[in-house]
Design an enzyme around this catalytic site. Structure first.
Site, PDB file in Angstrom:
ATOM      1  N   TYR A  25      48.158  42.555  50.788  1.00 35.91           N
ATOM      2  CA  TYR A  25      47.768  42.262  49.398  1.00 35.91           C
ATOM      3  C   TYR A  25      46.648  41.218  49.406  1.00 35.91           C
ATOM      4  O   TYR A  25      45.668  41.318  48.657  1.00 35.91           O
ATOM      5  CB  TYR A  25      48.978  41.753  48.603  1.00 35.91           C
ATOM      6  N   SER A 107      46.565  30.274  39.404  1.00 39.28           N
ATOM      7  CA  SER A 107      46.351  31.567  38.735  1.00 39.28           C
ATOM      8  C   SER A 107      47.363  31.797  37.617  1.00 39.28           C
ATOM      9  O   SER A 107      48.522  31.367  37.718  1.00 39.28           O
ATOM     10  CB  SER A 107      46.499  32.677  39.780  1.00 39.28           C
ATOM     11  N   TYR A 130      43.943  34.742  32.576  1.00 42.57           N
ATOM     12  CA  TYR A 130      43.719  36.152  32.272  1.00 42.57           C
ATOM     13  C   TYR A 130      44.125  36.329  30.820  1.00 42.57           C
ATOM     14  O   TYR A 130      45.177  35.810  30.405  1.00 42.57           O
ATOM     15  CB  TYR A 130      44.596  37.057  33.138  1.00 42.57           C
TER      16      TYR A 130
HETATM   17  C1  LIG Z   1      45.290  37.783  47.176  1.00 39.25           C
HETATM   18  C2  LIG Z   1      44.282  37.464  46.126  1.00 39.25           C
HETATM   19  C3  LIG Z   1      44.719  37.243  44.829  1.00 39.25           C
HETATM   20  C4  LIG Z   1      43.770  36.894  43.846  1.00 39.25           C
HETATM   21  N1  LIG Z   1      44.217  36.610  42.594  1.00 39.25           N
HETATM   22  C5  LIG Z   1      43.323  36.175  41.665  1.00 39.25           C
HETATM   23  C6  LIG Z   1      43.785  35.751  40.393  1.00 39.25           C
HETATM   24  O1  LIG Z   1      44.972  35.751  40.096  1.00 39.25           O
HETATM   25  N2  LIG Z   1      42.836  35.328  39.505  1.00 39.25           N
HETATM   26  C7  LIG Z   1      41.510  35.307  39.810  1.00 39.25           C
HETATM   27  O2  LIG Z   1      40.693  34.908  38.969  1.00 39.25           O
HETATM   28  N3  LIG Z   1      41.061  35.699  41.022  1.00 39.25           N
HETATM   29  C8  LIG Z   1      41.944  36.112  41.950  1.00 39.25           C
HETATM   30  N4  LIG Z   1      41.492  36.475  43.186  1.00 39.25           N
HETATM   31  C9  LIG Z   1      40.059  36.336  43.526  1.00 39.25           C
HETATM   32  C10 LIG Z   1      39.811  34.939  44.110  1.00 39.25           C
HETATM   33  O3  LIG Z   1      39.983  33.953  43.127  1.00 39.25           O
HETATM   34  C11 LIG Z   1      38.388  34.806  44.692  1.00 39.25           C
HETATM   35  O4  LIG Z   1      37.458  35.234  43.728  1.00 39.25           O
HETATM   36  C12 LIG Z   1      38.215  35.620  45.976  1.00 39.25           C
HETATM   37  O5  LIG Z   1      39.366  35.550  46.775  1.00 39.25           O
HETATM   38  C13 LIG Z   1      37.018  35.080  46.760  1.00 39.25           C
HETATM   39  O6  LIG Z   1      36.808  35.811  47.918  1.00 39.25           O
HETATM   40  P1  LIG Z   1      37.375  35.376  49.373  1.00 39.25           P
HETATM   41  O7  LIG Z   1      38.832  35.697  49.371  1.00 39.25           O
HETATM   42  O8  LIG Z   1      36.604  36.220  50.305  1.00 39.25           O
HETATM   43  O9  LIG Z   1      37.136  33.877  49.534  1.00 39.25           O
HETATM   44  C14 LIG Z   1      42.398  36.821  44.181  1.00 39.25           C
HETATM   45  C15 LIG Z   1      41.983  37.079  45.475  1.00 39.25           C
HETATM   46  C16 LIG Z   1      42.907  37.386  46.458  1.00 39.25           C
HETATM   47  C17 LIG Z   1      42.428  37.602  47.859  1.00 39.25           C
END
Ligand SMILES: Cc1cc2nc3c(=O)[nH]c(=O)nc-3n(C[C@H](O)[C@H](O)[C@H](O)COP(=O)(O)O)c2cc1C
Length: 393
Positions: A25, A107, A130
């Protein structure tokens, strides 16, 4: 943690320690994962100029984000289900970030709630929103974040509907995790994870627990999001949210020059150039390819943050050089959390800060303010990015 020398070591350790459904995930992206791969590949293509015989004896990675002092130009990104990588994961990551002197973002889709985290840490953190179809609920989340004294609201604008992640479907991921024949051996061989999650404060989404009432049978994330998140969200709603939120507002998920121009006029304090870590529009350009044209279009109108593929201090240098004032770390810190809880996140942050420090020295730079496009070796990337096709990186 001694033999952990880089983020990749933390990734490997997390893969051993976290059940497959939750590791994948975190690891995965949407559809064919083209954008996920592009985020990393495009960063790696950017080469830095090796400069010598510059006095770099006095260096500092300190800077500010939204006017607040930080030990390095980095904050922890909002990560849904953080508390499924390790029990109470949000609290552990927030403590590690605050001890390291950088912001943590909680989050909406976290396991620990806003109030759980606020009670467990002693400094303010950021809250990511969100927006649900039920605007009354969105309003109540904003009010709860304000009551918990969150110091910034991060409005995520790139997930009105969910991009499909094949791995989550194939793994049959559920929240809370269910022990079934298919995952029994996997979970049984990860006793430290199982114990930490069992002992954790919560096993499901803490912020929306009351809201979920009567919907417990809808156990896959994508079904739930499809039913609840508001696909009608528009720029007008940004005004509405800004009117409810008394503090600093950050718009996260801008990956287009035209959108960036509109975002800069909303009164938000910052944008995050981001494609959600390659988890939404597959086929979108990497976020590092979009950073120079967006930075050129906005100049100093609004603070620019960046995320997507940051796995090292060298990557931080690349993004700052191409126009970001600071970056968010997603998977890099999540690997740390899965590998070693709070100590693992601390290690991830130490690794990236040390790498940035050495990278500054070897590029002849002594302060974050001194990083500019001049540190980029490739001529195309150093040119003004305006109007350049993203492929120039
Ligand atoms: C497992 C996972 C869950 C994420 N959940 C959210 C979230 O709940 N809200 C959000 O704005 N971005 C979420 N994101 C995006 C991250 O905030 C971020 O934009 C992204 O992970 C950046 O890329 P990187 O993982 O390569 O550093 C999530 C990313 C991942 C990998």
């Amino acid at each position: 943690m001694k033999n952990i020398t880089c983020i990749e070591d933390l990734r490997r350790a997390a893969r051993r320690k976290v059940p497959r459904a939750f590791f994948e995930y975190a690891e995965g992206g949407s559809y064919a994962e083209e954008t996920l791969r592009a985020n990393r590949a495009d960063l790696e293509r950017i080469k830095l100029r090796q400069r010598v015989l510059v006095d770099v004896s006095e260096r500092s990675t300190k800077t500010t984000i939204l006017g607040e002092p930080v030990s390095m130009p980095l904050a922890l990104a909002p990560i849904g289900l953080c508390g499924m990588q390790r029990g109470d994961g949000e609290i552990l990551a927030c403590r590690a970030a605050q001890a390291a002197g950088i912001p943590f973002t909680l989050s909406t889709m976290s396991i620990c709630s806003i109030e759980d985290v606020a009670a467990a840490v002693d400094k303010p953190f950021w809250f990511q929103l969100y927006v649900m179809k039920d605007r009354g609920f969105a309003r109540s989340l904003i009010e709860r974040a304000a009551a918990a004294k969150c110091s910034a609201l991060v409005l995520t604008v790139d997930l009105q509907i969910l991009g499909q992640r094949h791995r989550d479907i194939k793994n049959g991921m559920t929240v809370p995790p269910q022990l079934r024949l298919a995952n029994f051996i996997d979970i049984a061989t990860k006793p430290a994870w199982a114990l930490s999650v069992l002992r954790g404060k919560r096993k499901t989404f803490g912020n929306i627990a009351g809201y979920l009432r009567g919907m417990e049978s809808v156990n896959t994330l994508s079904q739930w999001i499809a039913g609840q998140f508001d696909p009608a969200l528009s720029w007008k709603d940004v005004e509405w949210i800004a009117s409810l939120w008394p503090g600093k507002l950050i718009l996260k998920g801008i990956n287009d020059v035209e959108d960036a121009r509109i975002a800069a006029k909303t009164g938000a304090a910052a944008i995050v150039v981001s494609n959600h870590g390659g988890r939404q529009l597959d086929g979108a350009p990497s976020s590092i390819a979009m950073l120079p044209p967006i930075a050129d279009a906005l100049g100093s109108q609004i603070e620019i943050m960046f995320d997507g593929g940051i796995r090292s201090g060298q990557d931080l240098m690349r993004a700052i050089a191409l126009g970001a004032r600071s970056c968010l770390s997603g998977r890099a810190y999540i690997y740390g959390l899965g590998a070693g809880g709070q100590a693992g996140v601390t290690r991830a942050l130490e690794i990236m800060r040390n790498e940035l420090d050495v990278c500054m020295a070897l590029t002849g730079i002594t302060s974050i303010g001194g990083i500019s496009r001049r540190v980029i070796a490739s001529m195309e990337a150093r040119q003004s990015g305006a109007g350049n096709p993203p492929s120039t990186l």
